[in-house]
Design an enzyme around this catalytic site. Structure first.
Site, mmCIF file in Angstrom:
data_model
loop_
_atom_site.group_PDB
_atom_site.id
_atom_site.type_symbol
_atom_site.label_atom_id
_atom_site.label_comp_id
_atom_site.label_asym_id
_atom_site.label_seq_id
_atom_site.Cartn_x
_atom_site.Cartn_y
_atom_site.Cartn_z
ATOM 1 N N VAL A 67 0.875 -1.175 0.000
ATOM 2 C CA VAL A 67 0.000 0.000 0.000
ATOM 3 C C VAL A 67 0.907 1.218 0.000
ATOM 4 O O VAL A 67 2.101 1.124 0.308
ATOM 5 C CB VAL A 67 -0.952 0.045 1.219
ATOM 6 C CG1 VAL A 67 -2.002 -1.054 1.129
ATOM 7 C CG2 VAL A 67 -0.173 -0.036 2.524
ATOM 8 N N SER A 68 0.344 2.377 -0.331
ATOM 9 C CA SER A 68 1.166 3.577 -0.485
ATOM 10 C C SER A 68 1.560 4.247 0.829
ATOM 11 O O SER A 68 2.662 4.769 0.955
ATOM 12 C CB SER A 68 0.445 4.599 -1.372
ATOM 13 O OG SER A 68 0.441 4.173 -2.710
ATOM 14 N N GLY A 69 0.647 4.262 1.811
ATOM 15 C CA GLY A 69 0.928 5.008 3.032
ATOM 16 C C GLY A 69 0.562 4.276 4.303
ATOM 17 O O GLY A 69 -0.188 3.292 4.285
ATOM 18 N N GLN A 72 -2.984 3.454 5.297
ATOM 19 C CA GLN A 72 -3.690 2.396 4.580
ATOM 20 C C GLN A 72 -3.382 0.991 5.122
ATOM 21 O O GLN A 72 -3.618 0.002 4.440
ATOM 22 C CB GLN A 72 -3.327 2.458 3.094
ATOM 23 C CG GLN A 72 -3.837 3.713 2.406
ATOM 24 C CD GLN A 72 -3.351 3.809 0.974
ATOM 25 O OE1 GLN A 72 -2.173 3.621 0.695
ATOM 26 N NE2 GLN A 72 -4.261 4.070 0.067
ATOM 27 N N GLU A 167 -4.991 5.648 -4.052
ATOM 28 C CA GLU A 167 -3.569 5.508 -4.345
ATOM 29 C C GLU A 167 -3.258 6.018 -5.743
ATOM 30 O O GLU A 167 -2.231 6.653 -5.979
ATOM 31 C CB GLU A 167 -3.134 4.049 -4.220
ATOM 32 C CG GLU A 167 -3.028 3.573 -2.795
ATOM 33 C CD GLU A 167 -2.238 2.291 -2.690
ATOM 34 O OE1 GLU A 167 -1.527 1.950 -3.657
ATOM 35 O OE2 GLU A 167 -2.321 1.628 -1.658
#
Length: 203
Positions: A67-69, A72, A167
């Site tokens: 996941v990006s961050g 999340q 995302e």
């Protein structure tokens, strides 16, 4: 017949105690597979191998999630659960679970780089991901060809719900920001050249 067995079930199947299986697991003689929650299990393929009915395949099977961050993390857990279900339903034994928190535009992710190094060394037989962009946001075809050259199969579950739309928005905004900064830099550079030429003419 079940395709996945608990240590107790597998022990009964091959006539060994759970303690013996634990010892073999530690020694590497008969390694148990582990779920993301670290539960040990065995597969029917391992039973066939134990009985000498099937040659063992070379290379590891690795599940990769991203996941990006940090915000999340719940999405990451859902992604892992979905992948675990996919593998269990198809009796796919997993040697290692890898995960990253970072943009799909960032090729310096720790586990991603480690995974690609393992592929290059010929240690990976199969990679399982939820969606193309879990591996990389752009340029998936290059990495797919890279894996093929090193005899690694890429399995994509291809669940759209496993690829959060926010995302994509974040990654697109990152691209716009980068190109916006470059455009500003080019304009500044153009102005500097123009000013330099003007000063030269005045000299």
């Amino acid at each position: 017949m079940s395709n996945i067995y608990s240590p107790k079930e597998f022990g009964k199947l091959i006539g060994r105690t759970t303690n013996t299986l634990q010892k073999w697991d530690r020694e590497g003689r008969l390694k148990a597979h582990r779920s993301p929650t670290n539960r040990r299990y065995y597969t029917h393929d391992q039973y066939l191998d134990y009985r000498g009915l099937k040659a063992a395949e070379k290379g590891q099977t690795i599940v990769y999630a991203r996941v990006s961050g940090v915000g999340q993390k719940p999405d990451l857990l859902n992604q892992i659960k979905a992948l675990e279900t996919y593998c269990q339903e198809r009796a796919i034994p997993i040697d290692e679970w890898m995960q990253d928190i970072g943009s799909g535009l960032n090729y310096k992710r720790k586990q991603f780089n480690r995974l690609m190094e393992m592929v290059e060394l010929g240690h990976v037989r199969r990679i399982i991901i939820a969606h193309h962009d879990r591996l990389v946001r752009f340029g998936y075809g290059y990495f797919e060809a890279f894996c093929e050259r090193h005899n690694t199969q890429l399995i994509v579950v291809n669940g759209d719900s496993l690829s959060p739309e926010q995302e994509l928005v974040q990654d697109l905004m990152a691209i716009i920001t980068v190109f916006g900064a470059r455009l500003h830099g080019l304009r500044s550079y153009k102005k500097a050249i123009k000013d330099a030429a003007l000063h030269k003419d005045q000299a």
